[in-house]
Write an enzyme that holds these catalytic residues in place. Structure first.
Site, PDB file in Angstrom:
ATOM      1  N   GLY A  98       0.912  -1.123   0.475  1.00  0.00           N
ATOM      2  CA  GLY A  98       0.041  -0.268  -0.014  1.00  0.00           C
ATOM      3  C   GLY A  98       1.051   1.666  -0.235  1.00  0.00           C
ATOM      4  N   GLY A 100       1.715   4.963   1.633  1.00  0.00           N
ATOM      5  CA  GLY A 100       0.593   6.544   2.752  1.00  0.00           C
ATOM      6  C   GLY A 100       1.716   7.815   1.762  1.00  0.00           C
ATOM      7  N   GLY A 101       1.230   8.800   3.063  1.00  0.00           N
ATOM      8  CA  GLY A 101       1.626  10.021   2.354  1.00  0.00           C
ATOM      9  C   GLY A 101       3.291   9.962   2.043  1.00  0.00           C
ATOM     10  N   MET A 102       3.859   9.368   2.729  1.00  0.00           N
ATOM     11  CA  MET A 102       5.239   8.718   2.271  1.00  0.00           C
ATOM     12  C   MET A 102       6.012   8.283   1.576  1.00  0.00           C
ATOM     13  SD  MET A 102       6.462  10.859   5.532  1.00  0.00           S
ATOM     14  CE  MET A 102       7.796  10.387   5.345  1.00  0.00           C
ATOM     15  N   VAL A 105       4.459   1.078   0.658  1.00  0.00           N
ATOM     16  CA  VAL A 105       4.955   0.263   1.292  1.00  0.00           C
ATOM     17  C   VAL A 105       5.237  -1.170   1.286  1.00  0.00           C
ATOM     18  CG1 VAL A 105       4.786  -0.701   3.964  1.00  0.00           C
ATOM     19  CG2 VAL A 105       4.153   1.449   3.188  1.00  0.00           C
ATOM     20  N   LYS A 120       9.896   0.613   3.784  1.00  0.00           N
ATOM     21  CA  LYS A 120       8.940   1.886   3.437  1.00  0.00           C
ATOM     22  C   LYS A 120       9.724   2.279   2.269  1.00  0.00           C
ATOM     23  CE  LYS A 120       6.165   4.365   5.675  1.00  0.00           C
ATOM     24  NZ  LYS A 120       5.567   5.197   7.173  1.00  0.00           N
ATOM     25  N   ASP A 213       2.595  11.973  16.437  1.00  0.00           N
ATOM     26  CA  ASP A 213       1.404  11.127  15.048  1.00  0.00           C
ATOM     27  C   ASP A 213       0.661  10.198  15.397  1.00  0.00           C
ATOM     28  OD1 ASP A 213       0.297  11.790  13.454  1.00  0.00           O
ATOM     29  OD2 ASP A 213       1.368  11.056  11.709  1.00  0.00           O
TER      30      ASP A 213
END
Lengths: 614, 194
Positions: A98, A100-102, A105, A120, A213
Site C-alpha cells: 500500500g 501512505g503520505g510518505m 510500503v 517503506k 503523530d
C-alpha cells in the site's frame, strides 16, 4: 506578446476565419495596413487554425487523450516505485502493501538474513528534500535504537539508487483504525490496547523521543496474538512539515503537496494537541493528549474534537470542552477520569508522563479483572458515530428478498410498556440508566437506468430528494436488542394503506426480534423501488423493547408478489393509530454525516423517514 | 463504499466560495481533487483499454457524491464544474509529470510489461505538459480564453455550460475556443508567436 497585441490579433482573426480564402487575404491585408508583423502573426494563426481543424487537435477531451496515464498508478497518488520480484539493494520485493503520505510500503525479503520485512520507500520528492531527509534520518536512527515489544522494530535505514528506505519488522494484522471500523471494542480490549500503546510511549519518552503523530492509523494489532505495535516513530516530523506548508502557504503547489499525502490533514488533525495546533513547543505530553483522544474514540465511537472543516476542528481542539464520556456511553467513572485527564487543554494538567497514565490504567484494569463483571465482556452501549462504524457492514441477519414496489420505515415500540413510558416527556432524562430506545439508520441509494444499476451506490444519512431511477436500501442498527417493524406509507390521500418492508419471511427467519449491534440491510440483496406516484414516501421505523402484538400480523402480508401491501383494513387502521399516537412524542434525532441516530426516551420508538419523491 | 468527505462541508465551502471567500476554495480543492482522482482511477481500472474517460460523467458523479443537493442553489453547480475542470487539469498534469519522471528512469524503477504497452502512446505525457505550459502563457495574455480551454478540454463542458459558468454568450465561447485552439496548436507545433 502583450495582451494588447493579442487582442488586436484576436479582433482580426475572429472575422477572418469566417471568410473564404480570397476574401480573407484581402480582409487581413486591409485590417493590418502597413503593420507587416501583425499581418504575419494573423496569417500564422489562421494557418494554425486550419491545421488544428485538419488534425482534429484537442477535439476530444484531455482525459481521453491522457487516460492511459491514469492507469499506471493502481495503488495511490504515487506510482509504484518498485515492482514485484525486483531486486532492491539486498531486498527482493515480494508484494506491494500500500501507500501512505510518505511513499510506498512493500513486503520484501532480506536476502542476507532471509527474513521478511516491511520496506517503506520514501517517494522521490521527499527523498530529494535534503533538509527534511536530514531530520528524518536522525530520528529514524534514534527510533531504531528503541527496543520495546510494542514498538515496531526498525531493522535498517538506507538508500538504494537515490531512494531512501526504511526496513522494519513485518506485522501481519490490521491498524487500530480498521479494527475500530470493523467492530465495537469491549472495555477490556480498549484497556488492553491502551496499555500497550502507553508502554510503547513510555519507552520512547524515556529515550526522549516524542512520537508526535499518535493516531489509530499508526497503531497495528497483530492478527496472531493481538500484540500492539506502534508505528512511525520519527516519521512524524516530516509529516508535520507538510502540514505547515499547507496551513501557512496559499501557493497552489503546496496544496498539491498536501493532497499527495491523502488523509494527512483529515487523519492527523483530529489527534493533534492544542500545542501542536498552535505550533508552539511540544513535548511528551503531546503524545499523552493523542492517546487520550484515541481512548475517547475507542470508548464512545466519537472523536472529541471535530469540526466540519480543518479550521473548525482546530478551534474545537483549542477551546471546546469535550463531552464527558459518561454522557455518551455507560462507561466507568474511573475510565472517564483517566481519559479526561489525558485530554486536558493545558499540558500541566495532563498526565505528566506516560508512566503515570500507564499506572492508572493498570490499576483500573486490575479492578476490572477482579470484578469480572458482565460489563467487561459486553460491548459498550454507545450511540453511533457517523463515519466510523458505518462503513463496514456486518454480516446481516435479514435477507429480504427482491422487494416491494414501495418503501417506508417504521421504528416500533412495545405498546404495553409504552403506555406507561410514552407519557413521560423526553425532557426529564433520568441520570441513571435512562429508559431509551436508540436506532441508527442510513440509506444506500443505487441509481438504475431501466433495469440496470448505473454507477456505484452511495450512502446518505437520511432524507433525500428521490429521483426517478433511484432504488434504495435502508440500513438500521441498534446497540439494543429489540423488535423491529418497518412499514411504508405512500403519498396517497385518504386512509393510508401500508406496505410491509420488514420483517419478511426470508430475513431473520421471519422474526421481528433483532439482535443488538447487528446492522440490518433491508433488503439485503436487492433494492427497494417506489412506484411512480410523486409526493412524500414515509418509511415508518417502529423499534420496541417488547414484542408488539398489534404489529406482528403484518408478517403475513410480506410477499414479493403483492409488494407487501397490507390489505386488511383493520390492520392498516391499527398501524395508523400506532403511528399517530407515538409520532406525537418526537424522538431526538441526531443527524450525522453518514448516519442518523434516533432516540426515544421510552421503550418504544416510532419515527418516519421521509423521502421526497419527484 | 469508499470514505468520502462530508457532503455538507463541501456544500458549505461551495457556497462560501461563491460568495467570494477565496480560502474556501483552498479547502475545497483537495477534497474535490481526491474524489475526482479516485473516480478517474476507478473508471480507468474498470474500463481499461478501448474505453474513453467521460470527464463530464465523472464530474457529475463527483458532484452527486460530494454535494448535498437538498438546498444547493443551482449556481453552485457551475462553480463546482469550474473547479473540477481546473482539478482535472491538475490531475492529468500530475500524472504526466510522474510518467515523465518514470521515463527518465527516476529512482530504481524498472519498466514493467504493462507499462511498455502504454509507452506506445506517442509521448502523451510530454504533449500534455507542453500544452499545460502553453495554457499558462495564454492565461497571462488572455485569462478568459485560457479558462474556456480549461473548461472545455479538461472539464468536458459543452459551450452552453461554459457560457453559463463564465457569464458570456455561446458565440463568444466558440470564438474564444477557435482562437485559443489555433494559438495552442501553433505553440505545440514548435513555431513561436513572439
Amino acid at each position: 506578446m502583450t495582451p494588447e497585441r493579442w487582442q488586436q490579433i484576436s479582433r482580426i482573426f475572429k472575422s477572418a476565419i469566417l471568410l473564404d480564402n480570397e476574401a480573407r487575404a484581402a480582409y487581413v491585408a486591409s485590417r493590418c495596413g502597413r503593420d507587416d508583423s501583425l499581418r504575419v502573426e494573423v496569417e500564422k494563426l489562421i494557418d494554425s487554425y486550419g491545421k488544428a481543424n485538419a488534425d482534429e487537435f484537442m477535439n476530444g477531451m484531455a482525459a481521453e487523450a491522457a487516460a492511459p496515464l491514469l492507469t499506471d498508478d493502481e495503488i495511490g497518488p504515487h506510482q509504484d516505485i518498485l515492482n514485484k520480484g525486483q531486486q532492491f539493494g539486498s531486498y527482493i520485493i515480494l508484494d506491494s502493501l500500500g501507500s501512505g503520505g510518505m511513499g510506498e510500503v512493500y513486503l520484501a525479503r532480506d536476502t542476507r538474513l532471509d527474513r521478511t520485512v516491511a520496506l517503506k520507500v520514501l517517494s522521490p520528492d521527499i527523498s530529494q528534500d535534503k533538509r527534511r531527509m536530514q531530520r528524518f534520518r536522525q530520528e529514524a536512527k534514534v527510533a531504531s535504537s528503541l527496543n520495546q515489544p510494542n514498538i515496531l522494530t526498525v531493522f535498517e535505514f538506507g538508500e538504494v539508487d537515490g531512494l531512501t528506505f526504511l526496513a522494519t519488522e513485518y506485522i501481519d494484522g490490521e491498524t487500530l483504525r480498521d479494527h475500530l471500523e470493523a467492530k465495537r471494542l469491549k472495555l477490556s480490549e480498549i484497556v488492553d490496547i491502551s496499555i500497550q500503546v502507553l508502554a510503547a510511549l513510555d519507552a520512547a519518552h524515556e529515550a526522549r523521543i516524542v512520537h508526535r503523530d499518535i493516531k489509530p492509523e499508526n497503531v497495528m494489532l497483530r492478527r496472531r496474538d493481538g500484540v500492539v505495535k506502534v508505528l512511525d516513530f520519527g516519521l512524524a516530523k516530516v509529516t508535520e512539515h507538510k502540514y505547515s506548508t499547507l496551513e501557512h502557504d496559499s501557493d497552489p503547489e503546496a496544496i498539491t503537496e498536501f493532497r499527495t499525502a491523502p488523509g494527512v490533514i483529515m487523519g492527523t488533525i483530529n489527534y493533534m494537541s492544542p500545542e501542536q495546533a498552535k505550533a508552539s513547543e511540544i513535548d511528551e505530553r503531546t503524545d499523552i493528549w493523542s492517546m487520550g483522544v484515541i481512548m475517547y474514540e475507542m470508548v464512545t465511537g466519537k472523536i472529541p474534537f471535530r469540526g466540519s472543516t480543518t479550521s473548525h476542528t482546530i478551534v474545537q481542539i483549542l477551546e471546546k470542552d469535550p463531552v464527558p464520556l459518561t454522557k455518551l456511553v455507560k462507561a466507568p467513572v474511573e475510565l472517564e477520569r483517566i481519559v479526561m485527564k489525558a485530554i486536558a487543554k493545558k499540558p500541566v494538567e495532563r498526565y505528566q508522563t506516560a508512566k503515570d497514565m500507564l499506572a492508572d490504567l493498570r490499576s483500573f484494569q486490575k479492578r476490572l479483572e477482579i470484578s469480572a463483571e458482565l460489563e467487561q465482556t459486553s460491548p459498550l452501549v454507545t450511540p453511533d458515530e457517523p463515519g466510523l462504524g458505518a462503513k463496514k457492514k456486518r454480516v446481516l441477519v435479514f435477507a429480504v428478498v427482491g422487494m416491494l414496489l414501495a418503501t417506508a420505515a417504521i421504528f416500533a415500540i412495545n405498546i404495553r410498556r409504552s403506555s406507561r413510558s410514552a407519557a413521560t416527556p423526553s425532557v426529564t432524562t433520568p441520570a441513571v440508566a435512562p429508559v431509551e430506545r436508540t436506532l441508527t439508520y442510513w440509506i444506500t441509494v443505487q441509481k438504475f437506468k431501466g433495469r440496470n444499476p448505473y454507477q456505484d451506490p452511495f450512502s446518505l444519512a437520511g432524507e433525500i430528494n428521490f429521483e426517478t431511477g433511484y432504488r434504495i436500501r435502508v440500513n438500521v442498527r441498534s446497540p439494543q436488542q429489540g423488535y423491529l417493524y418497518i412499514l411504508n406509507e405512500g403519498p396517497a390521500s385518504g386512509a393510508p394503506e401500508y406496505n410491509v418492508v420488514f420483517p419478511t419471511p426470508t430475513a431473520n427467519n421471519g422474526a421481528s426480534l433483532v439482535p443488538a449491534g447487528e446492522t440490518i440491510q433491508i433488503p439485503k440483496k436487492s433494492w427497494l423501488r417506489f412506484d411512480t406516484q410523486q409526493g412524500v414516501e414515509k418509511l415508518w421505523l417502529v423499534f420496541s423493547e417488547n414484542v408488539l402484538t398489534e404489529l406482528e400480523p403484518i408478517k403475513q402480508f410480506a410477499s414479493i408478489e403483492t409488494g407487501g401491501l397490507i390489505t386488511d383494513p383493520a390492520l392498516n387502521k391499527s398501524i395508523k393509530n400506532l403511528t399517530d399516537t407515538h409520532s406525537a412524542t418526537k424522538p431526538g434525532v441526531e443527524k450525522g454525516e453518514t448516519l442518523t441516530t434516533v432516540k426515544a426516551a421510552s421503550k418504544l420508538l416510532v419515527y418516519a423517514i421521509k423521502l421526497e419523491h419527484h | 463504499m469508499a470514505e468520502k468527505p462530508p457532503q455538507h462541508e463541501i456544500t458549505q465551502l461551495l457556497a462560501q466560495w461563491r460568495e467570494g471567500n477565496q480560502s474556501a476554495l483552498d479547502e475545497l480543492y483537495p477534497l474535490v481533487y481526491d474524489e475526482l482522482h479516485r473516480l478517474a482511477r476507478r473508471y480507468m481500472s474498470r474500463e481499461r483499454k478501448g474505453h474513453t474517460l467521460q470527464t463530464t460523467a465523472l464530474i457529475n458523479e463527483a458532484y452527486v457524491r460530494l454535494v448535498d443537493q437538498r438546498n444547493v442553489p443551482w449556481a453552485n453547480r457551475s462553480h463546482f464544474f469550474a473547479i473540477s475542470a481546473q482539478i482535472m487539469r491538475r490531475i492529468l498534469i500530475d500524472h504526466a509529470r510522474r510518467h515523465q519522471y518514470a521515463k527518465r528512469g527516476g529512482g530504481a524503477r524498472q519498466v514493467s510489461l504493462d507499462e511498455a504497452a502504454t509507452v506506445v502512446m506517442p509521448d502523451q505525457s510530454g504533449e500534455l505538459l507542453r500544452l499545460d505550459e502553453a495554457l499558462k502563457s495564454l492565461a497571462e495574455m488572455d485569462p478568459r480564453r485560457s479558462q474556456v480551454v480549461e473548461l472545455r478540454y479538461f472539464g468536458g463542458l459543452n459551450n452552453e455550460e461554459i457560457a453559463g459558468v463564465l457569464h458570456i454568450s455561446e458565440n463568444t465561447v466558440t470564438r474564444d475556443w477557435n482562437m485559443a485552439r489555433a494559438w495552442l496548436y501553433q505553440q505545440l507545433s514548435g513555431s513561436t508567436a513572439n
